[in-house]
Scaffold this active site. Structure first.
Site, PDB file in Angstrom:
ATOM      1  N   SER A 100      -3.001   6.614   6.429  1.00 52.70           N
ATOM      2  CA  SER A 100      -2.401   5.496   7.153  1.00 52.70           C
ATOM      3  C   SER A 100      -3.245   5.167   8.378  1.00 52.70           C
ATOM      4  CB  SER A 100      -0.978   5.851   7.592  1.00 52.70           C
ATOM      5  OG  SER A 100      -0.463   4.874   8.470  1.00 52.70           O
ATOM      6  N   LYS A 143       5.393   0.295   9.690  1.00 50.39           N
ATOM      7  CA  LYS A 143       5.193   1.695  10.068  1.00 50.39           C
ATOM      8  C   LYS A 143       6.483   2.223  10.687  1.00 50.39           C
ATOM      9  CE  LYS A 143       0.715   1.368   9.162  1.00 50.39           C
ATOM     10  NZ  LYS A 143       0.134   2.001   7.948  1.00 50.39           N
ATOM     11  N   SER A 147       0.783   3.604   2.459  1.00 44.58           N
ATOM     12  CA  SER A 147       0.720   4.226   3.784  1.00 44.58           C
ATOM     13  C   SER A 147       2.070   4.748   4.259  1.00 44.58           C
ATOM     14  CB  SER A 147       0.171   3.234   4.817  1.00 44.58           C
ATOM     15  OG  SER A 147       1.095   2.203   5.092  1.00 44.58           O
ATOM     16  N   SER A 194       0.847  -1.194   0.000  1.00 44.34           N
ATOM     17  CA  SER A 194       0.000   0.000   0.000  1.00 44.34           C
ATOM     18  C   SER A 194       0.881   1.242   0.000  1.00 44.34           C
ATOM     19  CB  SER A 194      -0.913   0.012   1.236  1.00 44.34           C
ATOM     20  OG  SER A 194      -0.156   0.276   2.410  1.00 44.34           O
TER      21      SER A 194
END
Length: 278
Positions: A242, A133, A78, A76
């Site tokens: 996100s 992340k 994010s 993705s």
């Protein structure tokens, strides 16, 4: 990623090793008795032959993925602009300690994730899924994200505007690119001009450590959390696109897979190959 490759490789390792031992101590002596030592291997079954041939390969891959480095694919946007959809990355499996594969039990601690590290971890809402992340808060920190600005322990993290993001095909709207300096380490983030509404998507553990900051009775655009010891507050660099700790809570240390450090392939943009992740 939803498939447990560690478990699959562990099962393959056990099966091939068991067949290898069975052949050494049981099957091969029988073949020697029947055909003689010179012709024993000629009468080895295909299953046994394949198991013996693939065992060292499976062992090598299992050790490599479990203790040294594991590949992941970014699914993705994010983590834009740091990581793009399609980036294939390597994750250092021993940065934060040696863990037993399959059960993920740390047996040799070597360190802990630090603010600014990009980490892969098991998604607390569904541990069969891996997320990536950036760590912005560690145990004991007070994290506040309000009005697009991140603060750690009451100190606002410096931002330097870089201008509009130059790849709108990968990002809806008109995001602005900023350089954020967290604990002396720089990385780029994206922010949209308008305020984004924040609200938890699950009733996560230690949700009482977080306060969502309202601008009206129905709308919240900020959050402040006290990070529990042994856990982490993580956010995507693409801040307005996100779902991260602002929405589903903290990441326990036992869920950490490793530290992302290298882009080894991107079939859509070869220039990204060999890029280190910061």
């Amino acid at each position: 990623m939803t498939m447990d490759f560690a478990l699959i490789f562990f099962i393959l390792l056990v099966v091939t090793w068991s067949i290898k031992l069975l052949d050494k101590w049981v099957l091969k002596p029988r073949r020697i008795a029947n055909y003689g030592a010179e012709h024993a291997d000629e009468h080895r079954s295909k299953i046994v032959e394949y198991a013996i041939s693939f065992f060292p390969v499976i062992l090598f891959v299992f050790v490599l993925r479990s203790f040294i480095a594991e590949p992941f694919r970014i699914p993705s946007g994010s983590m834009l602009p740091t990581l793009q959809n399609g980036d294939m990355i390597l994750v250092n499996k021993f940065s934060y300690g040696i863990r037993l594969p399959v059960i993920d039990q740390k047996i040799i601690p070597l360190g802990n994730p630090q603010r600014g590290d990009v980490v892969v971890f098991r998604y607390p809402v569904d541990t069969k899924v891996d997320y990536i992340k950036r760590v912005v808060g560690v145990g004991g920190d007070t994290i506040r994200f309000d009005g697009k600005r991140l603060s750690v322990n009451g100190v606002e993290v410096p931002l330097q505007e870089q201008g509009p993001y130059v790849k709108p095909s990968q990002q809806p709207g008109s995001p602005m690119r900023f350089t954020e300096t967290l604990d002396g380490k720089e990385h780029d983030i994206l922010l949209m001009p308008m305020l984004s509404q924040l609200r938890p998507i699950v009733n996560f553990p230690n949700i009482g450590n977080c306060q969502y900051l309202p601008v009206s009775a129905a709308v919240t655009t900020g959050v402040e959390c006290k990070v529990p010891e042994g856990q982490y507050f993580v956010m995507g660099d693409n801040r307005d696109n996100s779902q991260d700790s602002r929405f589903w809570g903290f990441v326990p240390d036992r869920y950490i897979v490793g530290k992302a450090f290298f882009i080894w392939m991107n079939f859509g943009e070869f220039g990204r190959i060999g890029t280190s992740i910061k």
